[in-house]
Design a protein around this motif. Structure first.
Motif, PDB file in Angstrom:
ATOM      1  N   ILE A   1      22.915  36.833  38.071  1.00  0.00           N
ATOM      2  CA  ILE A   1      23.356  36.531  36.696  1.00  0.00           C
ATOM      3  C   ILE A   1      22.204  35.905  35.898  1.00  0.00           C
ATOM      4  CG2 ILE A   1      24.905  35.111  35.320  1.00  0.00           C
ATOM      5  CD1 ILE A   1      26.927  35.402  37.685  1.00  0.00           C
ATOM      6  N   GLY A   2      21.515  34.961  36.527  1.00  0.00           N
ATOM      7  CA  GLY A   2      20.384  34.319  35.851  1.00  0.00           C
ATOM      8  C   GLY A   2      19.288  35.305  35.524  1.00  0.00           C
ATOM      9  N   PHE A   3      19.036  36.209  36.460  1.00  0.00           N
ATOM     10  CA  PHE A   3      18.008  37.234  36.237  1.00  0.00           C
ATOM     11  C   PHE A   3      18.369  38.094  35.030  1.00  0.00           C
ATOM     12  CE2 PHE A   3      15.951  41.298  36.797  1.00  0.00           C
ATOM     13  CZ  PHE A   3      14.701  40.986  37.311  1.00  0.00           C
TER      14      PHE A   3
ATOM     15  N   LEU B   1      19.066  28.257  19.231  1.00  0.00           N
ATOM     16  CA  LEU B   1      20.335  28.973  19.157  1.00  0.00           C
ATOM     17  C   LEU B   1      20.465  29.975  20.302  1.00  0.00           C
ATOM     18  CD1 LEU B   1      22.937  29.519  17.568  1.00  0.00           C
ATOM     19  CD2 LEU B   1      21.662  31.190  16.204  1.00  0.00           C
ATOM     20  N   LEU B   2      19.403  30.726  20.556  1.00  0.00           N
ATOM     21  CA  LEU B   2      19.421  31.689  21.662  1.00  0.00           C
ATOM     22  C   LEU B   2      19.572  30.978  23.000  1.00  0.00           C
ATOM     23  CD1 LEU B   2      16.580  34.145  20.544  1.00  0.00           C
ATOM     24  CD2 LEU B   2      19.025  34.655  20.709  1.00  0.00           C
ATOM     25  N   LEU B   3      18.939  29.823  23.146  1.00  0.00           N
ATOM     26  CA  LEU B   3      19.014  29.078  24.400  1.00  0.00           C
ATOM     27  C   LEU B   3      20.433  28.604  24.671  1.00  0.00           C
ATOM     28  CD1 LEU B   3      17.460  27.816  26.758  1.00  0.00           C
ATOM     29  CD2 LEU B   3      17.044  25.808  25.323  1.00  0.00           C
ATOM     30  N   VAL B   4      21.104  28.083  23.645  1.00  0.00           N
ATOM     31  CA  VAL B   4      22.494  27.625  23.806  1.00  0.00           C
ATOM     32  C   VAL B   4      23.404  28.806  24.130  1.00  0.00           C
ATOM     33  CG1 VAL B   4      24.473  26.614  22.598  1.00  0.00           C
ATOM     34  CG2 VAL B   4      22.192  25.604  22.333  1.00  0.00           C
ATOM     35  N   LEU B   5      23.173  29.931  23.429  1.00  0.00           N
ATOM     36  CA  LEU B   5      23.995  31.117  23.688  1.00  0.00           C
ATOM     37  C   LEU B   5      23.795  31.626  25.112  1.00  0.00           C
ATOM     38  CD1 LEU B   5      25.890  33.284  22.545  1.00  0.00           C
ATOM     39  CD2 LEU B   5      23.866  34.542  21.784  1.00  0.00           C
ATOM     40  N   ALA B   6      22.539  31.686  25.550  1.00  0.00           N
ATOM     41  CA  ALA B   6      22.256  32.154  26.910  1.00  0.00           C
ATOM     42  C   ALA B   6      22.845  31.202  27.940  1.00  0.00           C
ATOM     43  CB  ALA B   6      20.740  32.267  27.105  1.00  0.00           C
ATOM     44  N   THR B   7      22.781  29.905  27.664  1.00  0.00           N
ATOM     45  CA  THR B   7      23.345  28.918  28.596  1.00  0.00           C
ATOM     46  C   THR B   7      24.854  29.084  28.711  1.00  0.00           C
ATOM     47  OG1 THR B   7      21.588  27.348  28.054  1.00  0.00           O
ATOM     48  CG2 THR B   7      23.565  26.466  29.082  1.00  0.00           C
ATOM     49  N   ALA B   8      25.520  29.318  27.568  1.00  0.00           N
ATOM     50  CA  ALA B   8      26.975  29.496  27.582  1.00  0.00           C
ATOM     51  C   ALA B   8      27.351  30.736  28.400  1.00  0.00           C
ATOM     52  CB  ALA B   8      27.480  29.622  26.145  1.00  0.00           C
ATOM     53  N   VAL B   9      26.607  31.820  28.179  1.00  0.00           N
ATOM     54  CA  VAL B   9      26.891  33.051  28.926  1.00  0.00           C
ATOM     55  C   VAL B   9      26.624  32.838  30.415  1.00  0.00           C
ATOM     56  CG1 VAL B   9      26.190  35.448  29.283  1.00  0.00           C
ATOM     57  CG2 VAL B   9      26.440  34.543  26.960  1.00  0.00           C
ATOM     58  N   TYR B  10      25.497  32.202  30.724  1.00  0.00           N
ATOM     59  CA  TYR B  10      25.139  32.008  32.125  1.00  0.00           C
ATOM     60  C   TYR B  10      26.119  31.079  32.829  1.00  0.00           C
ATOM     61  CZ  TYR B  10      22.451  30.481  36.201  1.00  0.00           C
ATOM     62  OH  TYR B  10      22.039  30.174  37.469  1.00  0.00           O
ATOM     63  N   SER B  11      26.445  29.956  32.191  1.00  0.00           N
ATOM     64  CA  SER B  11      27.331  28.986  32.847  1.00  0.00           C
ATOM     65  C   SER B  11      28.731  29.557  33.038  1.00  0.00           C
ATOM     66  CB  SER B  11      27.396  27.694  32.017  1.00  0.00           C
ATOM     67  OG  SER B  11      27.885  27.969  30.704  1.00  0.00           O
ATOM     68  N   THR B  12      29.222  30.294  32.044  1.00  0.00           N
ATOM     69  CA  THR B  12      30.563  30.882  32.157  1.00  0.00           C
ATOM     70  C   THR B  12      30.601  31.935  33.264  1.00  0.00           C
ATOM     71  OG1 THR B  12      30.941  30.531  29.797  1.00  0.00           O
ATOM     72  CG2 THR B  12      32.378  32.118  30.916  1.00  0.00           C
ATOM     73  N   THR B  13      29.628  32.840  33.242  1.00  0.00           N
ATOM     74  CA  THR B  13      29.579  33.900  34.252  1.00  0.00           C
ATOM     75  C   THR B  13      29.324  33.320  35.637  1.00  0.00           C
ATOM     76  OG1 THR B  13      28.563  35.259  32.535  1.00  0.00           O
ATOM     77  CG2 THR B  13      28.591  36.164  34.753  1.00  0.00           C
ATOM     78  N   TYR B  14      28.441  32.311  35.682  1.00  0.00           N
ATOM     79  CA  TYR B  14      28.122  31.663  36.957  1.00  0.00           C
ATOM     80  C   TYR B  14      29.372  30.990  37.540  1.00  0.00           C
ATOM     81  CZ  TYR B  14      26.131  28.143  40.105  1.00  0.00           C
ATOM     82  OH  TYR B  14      25.864  27.351  41.184  1.00  0.00           O
ATOM     83  N   ALA B  15      30.132  30.306  36.675  1.00  0.00           N
ATOM     84  CA  ALA B  15      31.337  29.610  37.138  1.00  0.00           C
ATOM     85  C   ALA B  15      32.357  30.603  37.682  1.00  0.00           C
ATOM     86  CB  ALA B  15      31.941  28.802  35.991  1.00  0.00           C
TER      87      ALA B  15
ATOM     88  N   ASN C   1      28.454  31.822  54.400  1.00  0.00           N
ATOM     89  CA  ASN C   1      28.776  32.881  53.444  1.00  0.00           C
ATOM     90  C   ASN C   1      28.575  32.424  51.989  1.00  0.00           C
ATOM     91  OD1 ASN C   1      30.920  31.147  53.111  1.00  0.00           O
ATOM     92  ND2 ASN C   1      32.509  32.691  53.545  1.00  0.00           N
ATOM     93  N   TYR C   2      28.118  31.180  51.796  1.00  0.00           N
ATOM     94  CA  TYR C   2      27.755  30.724  50.451  1.00  0.00           C
ATOM     95  C   TYR C   2      26.560  31.539  49.932  1.00  0.00           C
ATOM     96  CZ  TYR C   2      27.320  27.381  46.597  1.00  0.00           C
ATOM     97  OH  TYR C   2      27.311  26.797  45.353  1.00  0.00           O
ATOM     98  N   PHE C   3      25.967  32.312  50.811  1.00  0.00           N
ATOM     99  CA  PHE C   3      24.878  33.208  50.445  1.00  0.00           C
ATOM    100  C   PHE C   3      25.247  34.061  49.237  1.00  0.00           C
ATOM    101  CE2 PHE C   3      23.250  37.520  50.678  1.00  0.00           C
ATOM    102  CZ  PHE C   3      21.881  37.352  50.815  1.00  0.00           C
ATOM    103  N   TRP C   4      26.513  34.530  49.195  1.00  0.00           N
ATOM    104  CA  TRP C   4      26.939  35.413  48.104  1.00  0.00           C
ATOM    105  C   TRP C   4      27.047  34.652  46.793  1.00  0.00           C
ATOM    106  CZ3 TRP C   4      26.166  40.089  49.385  1.00  0.00           C
ATOM    107  CH2 TRP C   4      26.308  40.490  50.705  1.00  0.00           C
ATOM    108  N   VAL C   5      27.381  33.368  46.870  1.00  0.00           N
ATOM    109  CA  VAL C   5      27.434  32.557  45.653  1.00  0.00           C
ATOM    110  C   VAL C   5      26.034  32.406  45.061  1.00  0.00           C
ATOM    111  CG1 VAL C   5      27.972  30.272  44.717  1.00  0.00           C
ATOM    112  CG2 VAL C   5      29.474  31.324  46.432  1.00  0.00           C
ATOM    113  N   SER C   6      25.067  32.071  45.912  1.00  0.00           N
ATOM    114  CA  SER C   6      23.678  31.926  45.449  1.00  0.00           C
ATOM    115  C   SER C   6      23.136  33.252  44.946  1.00  0.00           C
ATOM    116  CB  SER C   6      22.800  31.390  46.585  1.00  0.00           C
ATOM    117  OG  SER C   6      23.203  30.100  46.977  1.00  0.00           O
TER     118      SER C   6
END
Length: 358
Positions: free
Chosen positions: A53-55, A82-96, A42-47
């Protein structure tokens, strides 16, 4: 195949196809790696959540990159970071948040764990950004190269048209002067034939496309129109010999390439002698090349010419052939007899090509 090329010709379509394919590949690798490390099915849902989110984040990041694309290099790099850091923060937070909702035991036990999530997200965003800019720059370079090639082709065509439409004013002046003389001498029938011949020759020269080559047989037909006018002027003083093989007649040549050469013969070999002279056009195919020789039996090369033949007609011919064939052609001018005279020969060597091969 053609419809597929048209579909991918749109940069927007290319982006979404690559975007979907890239994140689908990410999902497959992420899920298979998790299963390989003992995660439940069921880790399928995590991936799937991480992929979705990445998309979404990278789709928004694309809009930001497009907005800064035309900035100066330094500003674009700063804004992209700057955009890369912002996108990474959003992605990592939402991903977590998504991971911890489906896999509570995956929650890090320390700050280093969260930094690890951020580093992993930064790697993904950095890879995506590298691919995005790489493809973007490659498209820009290809577009610039295509623009340069198109500009070169336009300049090439304009140069050929300019060279092709350079009619020697001496020819027109002499013909019109001859017509005027015939009219004054009441030789109206001959003057009328000369006007008709001049009209036909000018119409042919202007109607023919300078970018298209014609067979040598068609070129000789056009040359006949020109020589018909000159023979009305010179009468029996101008004698013509044509010795062209059947194979050579099929060869493709630039339209009206022989006219300035014949005109030189008339100007320097026929008009300056009371008895006139003979002009010969000979052509044959030798070792895959078309060899054309234009000969006269006039007084020979002018003093100091040294066989260069740099008059306007020959210079025009050399330039046209150079533009069309590059180094695959040659134009040689040489004396046929001794220093006292004997005539001049102009030899053209061109690639032998026919319509079936062009």
């Amino acid at each position: 195949m053609a419809s597929l090329k048209r579909f991918f010709a749109s940069p927007s379509r290319q982006f979404w196809v690559l975007q979907c394919a890239g994140w689908l590949g990410y999902f497959s690798l992420n899920y298979l790696a998790a299963i390989g490390h003992g995660k439940p099915w069921n880790y399928f849902w995590v991936s799937a959540a991480a992929t979705a989110i990445g998309f979404g984040v990278t789709s928004l990041l694309r809009l930001g990159f497009r907005a800064i694309w035309r900035l100066s290099t330094a500003r674009m790099i700063s804004a992209a970071c700057l955009l890369l850091v912002l996108a990474t923060a959003v992605y990592s937070t939402t991903y977590a948040e998504a991971v911890f909702r489906w896999c509570f035991e995956c929650r890090p036990e320390s700050l280093l764990g969260y930094i690890g999530y951020f580093g992993s997200a930064l790697y993904v965003m950095l890879s995506w950004s590298g691919l995005y800019f790489g493809i973007k720059f490659s498209r820009e370079i290809a577009h610039e190269r295509e623009s340069v090639l198109r500009a070169n082709a336009t300049a090439h065509e304009a140069q050929l048209k300019m060279l092709r439409y350079q009619l020697n004013p001496h020819f027109l002046f002499n013909t019109l002067n001859a017509i005027s003389t015939l009219v004054l001498d009441n030789q109206n029938a001959t003057a009328n034939r000369m006007v008709t011949g001049l009209s036909a020759f000018l119409r042919h020269s202007l109607d023919s496309d300078p970018m298209q080559r014609v067979s040598l047989d068609e070129e000789l037909e056009a040359l006949t129109r020109y020589l018909g006018i000159e023979q009305l002027r010179f009468g029996e003083r101008l004698r013509i010999v044509v010795d062209v093989s059947a194979e050579a007649r099929r060869a493709l040549v630039p339209s009206l390439v022989l006219q300035p050469l014949i005109e030189n013969c008339i100007k320097y070999a026929i008009s300056r002698r009371i008895e006139g002279g003979t002009i010969a056009v000979r052509a044959q195919v030798v070792d895959g090349s078309l060899l054309i020789r234009v000969e006269d039996d006039g007084p020979g090369l002018p003093d100091g010419c040294g066989g260069n033949g740099n008059g306007v007609g020959l210079a025009n011919t050399r330039e046209r052939l150079k533009v069309l064939y590059g180094t695959r052609q040659s134009v040689d001018v040489r004396a046929r007899g001794d220093a006292e005279g004997g005539g001049v020969e102009v030899a053209l060597k061109l690639p032998f090509e026919t319509r079936s091969e062009a």
